[in-house]
Motif scaffolding. Structure first.
Motif, PDB file in Angstrom:
ATOM      1  N   LEU A 141       9.083   2.672 -12.301  1.00  0.00           N
ATOM      2  CA  LEU A 141       9.014   3.252 -10.966  1.00  0.00           C
ATOM      3  C   LEU A 141       9.587   4.657 -10.974  1.00  0.00           C
ATOM      4  N   ARG A 142       9.156   5.457 -10.010  1.00  0.00           N
ATOM      5  CA  ARG A 142       9.864   6.705  -9.752  1.00  0.00           C
ATOM      6  C   ARG A 142      11.242   6.350  -9.191  1.00  0.00           C
ATOM      7  N   GLU A 144       0.830  -1.201   0.000  1.00  0.00           N
ATOM      8  CA  GLU A 144       0.000   0.000   0.000  1.00  0.00           C
ATOM      9  C   GLU A 144       0.865   1.253   0.000  1.00  0.00           C
ATOM     10  N   GLY A 145       0.266   2.336  -0.463  1.00  0.00           N
ATOM     11  CA  GLY A 145       0.918   3.632  -0.372  1.00  0.00           C
ATOM     12  C   GLY A 145       1.928   3.921  -1.460  1.00  0.00           C
ATOM     13  N   ARG A 146       1.935   3.132  -2.542  1.00  0.00           N
ATOM     14  CA  ARG A 146       2.871   3.346  -3.643  1.00  0.00           C
ATOM     15  C   ARG A 146       2.105   3.461  -4.957  1.00  0.00           C
ATOM     16  N   LYS A 147       2.806   3.895  -5.984  1.00  0.00           N
ATOM     17  CA  LYS A 147       2.245   3.911  -7.330  1.00  0.00           C
ATOM     18  C   LYS A 147       3.312   3.350  -8.255  1.00  0.00           C
ATOM     19  N   LEU A 148       3.159   2.066  -8.570  1.00  0.00           N
ATOM     20  CA  LEU A 148       4.120   1.326  -9.374  1.00  0.00           C
ATOM     21  C   LEU A 148       3.417   0.884 -10.653  1.00  0.00           C
ATOM     22  N   LEU A 149       4.089   1.015 -11.769  1.00  0.00           N
ATOM     23  CA  LEU A 149       3.446   0.738 -13.063  1.00  0.00           C
ATOM     24  C   LEU A 149       3.971  -0.557 -13.667  1.00  0.00           C
ATOM     25  N   LEU A 150       3.039  -1.441 -14.038  1.00  0.00           N
ATOM     26  CA  LEU A 150       3.383  -2.596 -14.850  1.00  0.00           C
ATOM     27  C   LEU A 150       3.376  -2.156 -16.303  1.00  0.00           C
ATOM     28  N   ILE A 151       4.432  -2.508 -17.024  1.00  0.00           N
ATOM     29  CA  ILE A 151       4.504  -2.190 -18.445  1.00  0.00           C
ATOM     30  C   ILE A 151       4.840  -3.466 -19.213  1.00  0.00           C
ATOM     31  N   PRO A 178      -5.548   2.117 -12.498  1.00  0.00           N
ATOM     32  CA  PRO A 178      -5.349   1.092 -11.468  1.00  0.00           C
ATOM     33  C   PRO A 178      -5.431  -0.325 -12.043  1.00  0.00           C
ATOM     34  N   MET A 179      -4.643  -1.221 -11.461  1.00  0.00           N
ATOM     35  CA  MET A 179      -4.722  -2.658 -11.746  1.00  0.00           C
ATOM     36  C   MET A 179      -5.146  -3.334 -10.449  1.00  0.00           C
ATOM     37  N   LYS A 180      -6.435  -3.291 -10.158  1.00  0.00           N
ATOM     38  CA  LYS A 180      -6.942  -3.727  -8.856  1.00  0.00           C
ATOM     39  C   LYS A 180      -6.634  -5.190  -8.568  1.00  0.00           C
ATOM     40  N   MET A 181      -6.493  -5.987  -9.637  1.00  0.00           N
ATOM     41  CA  MET A 181      -6.217  -7.411  -9.423  1.00  0.00           C
ATOM     42  C   MET A 181      -4.875  -7.630  -8.738  1.00  0.00           C
ATOM     43  N   TYR A 182      -3.970  -6.628  -8.789  1.00  0.00           N
ATOM     44  CA  TYR A 182      -2.663  -6.741  -8.153  1.00  0.00           C
ATOM     45  C   TYR A 182      -2.555  -5.887  -6.894  1.00  0.00           C
ATOM     46  N   GLY A 183      -3.669  -5.413  -6.387  1.00  0.00           N
ATOM     47  CA  GLY A 183      -3.641  -4.642  -5.164  1.00  0.00           C
ATOM     48  C   GLY A 183      -3.633  -3.145  -5.406  1.00  0.00           C
ATOM     49  N   PRO A 184      -3.613  -2.349  -4.328  1.00  0.00           N
ATOM     50  CA  PRO A 184      -3.797  -0.899  -4.434  1.00  0.00           C
ATOM     51  C   PRO A 184      -2.606  -0.119  -4.971  1.00  0.00           C
ATOM     52  N   SER A 185      -1.433  -0.727  -5.070  1.00  0.00           N
ATOM     53  CA  SER A 185      -0.246   0.032  -5.486  1.00  0.00           C
ATOM     54  C   SER A 185       0.156  -0.183  -6.932  1.00  0.00           C
TER      55      SER A 185
END
Length: 323
Positions: free
Chosen positions: A122-123, A90-97, A185-192
């Motif tokens: 990622l940042r 939780e508390g992150r913003k990570l992108l699957l590409i 969002p990709m909810k299937m992988y959780g909130p981050s």
């Protein structure tokens, strides 16, 4: 008349292949090449279910089917294991590409899109922290230096995770920030976990292709084909028309107009049914630039088989990516 290798590729890489015979296709040449290019699972499904047999030899169907079965098992194992790792983060913003972001949004079955590794954007400030988090799940840094633009590569012995940051260079950090702000969002992988918006996904594919000198598996061009034509076989986040004006504006801001032109030109040549739809998205480059890209990149990359490095390829890569 015998079916050519390119015609065989086009038919078996389609999500809606025409029914008919592929008798006389160059199977000996096609099968090993399709496996190496990541196209075998989709080809197997088409031969088994969409155009049963198509007069393909039994050994062809059997070999492709074994790859299809392996792709199902491998993708499920990798993606389920990854989900277990990140589901509670939780508390992150990570992108699957890349493949992991496309397998469930562009392809009618997850097996059609082999996931060789998991790619994440990622940042910069999140890279070390996320690598430490993955270490709690038995992911360790690979001993060899990261390749293909990744800043870190970690593996648990089964799945490699490639971490990327500052993909547009230090001068492009504001543009990368925009990718994060627009991500879905990709909810299937959780909130981050998130994935890039459609126009950003298109440009990230073009960026990767350009950085690899267009020596990429042809499956990458199928990814781009589906992104640019609205993922019509699906009903997800990428199933909408590309906003061409936005795409061209971002390509200019990212200094990727040449890469976008090149990538779309290759896709239009490989899959002629897309040519008219892609034409409005071609950046308005100078004629001399277009002719150079066509001769040095588009034409060689559109021939089945390995594309050899052209003379001055590093200079050409910088030309394509604006770096």
């Amino acid at each position: 008349m015998a079916t050519s290798l390119l015609d065989t590729i086009r038919v078996l890489a389609s999500f809606d292949p025409p029914r008919g015979s592929l008798r006389g296709a160059p199977w000996e040449e096609y099968v090993d090449w399709a496996i190496a290019q990541g196209l075998a699972p989709l080809a197997s499904y088409n031969l088994q279910y969409r155009m049963p047999g198509a007069d393909a030899p039994e050994w062809v169907r059997d070999q492709l089917l074994s790859i299809y079965s392996g792709s199902v098992n491998d993708n499920v194992m990798k993606l389920v294991n990854f989900k277990r790792c990140v589901d509670e983060l939780e508390g992150r913003k990570l992108l699957l590409i890349g493949a992991a972001a496309f397998a469930d949004t562009l392809y009618p079955h997850v097996a059609f899109r082999p996931v060789l590794e998991i790619q994440m954007l990622l940042r910069r400030m999140d890279v070390d922290g996320f690598a430490g988090y993955l270490a709690q799940h038995e992911f360790r840094p690979e001993p060899e230096a990261p390749a293909h633009g990744a800043v870190k590569v970690l593996s648990d012995g089964r799945t490699a995770i490639h971490l990327y940051a500052d993909v547009l260079g230090t001068a492009g950090r504001a543009e990368v920030q925009g990718i994060f702000e627009r991500a879905k969002p990709m909810k299937m992988y959780g909130p981050s976990l998130f994935r890039p918006d459609l126009e950003d996904a298109v440009l990230l594919v073009c960026l990767e292709q350009a950085r690899e000198g267009y020596q990429v598996p042809w499956l990458s061009f199928v990814d781009l084909r589906e992104l640019m034509t609205g993922a019509k076989a699906m009903g997800g986040v990428y199933s909408r028309p590309v906003d061409v004006a936005v795409l061209l504006e971002r390509a200019k801001a990212w200094k990727l107009e040449r890469a976008l032109y090149t990538s779309l030109s290759i896709v239009a040549g490989l899959f002629p049914e897309t040519a008219e739809a892609l034409k409005p998205a071609l950046p308005p480059l100078r004629r001399a630039t277009r002719e150079l890209l066509e001769r040095l990149v588009v034409q060689p990359a559109s021939v089945p088989g390995k594309m050899s490095h052209v003379r001055g390829s590093e200079r050409l890569r910088r030309l394509l990516t604006g770096q």
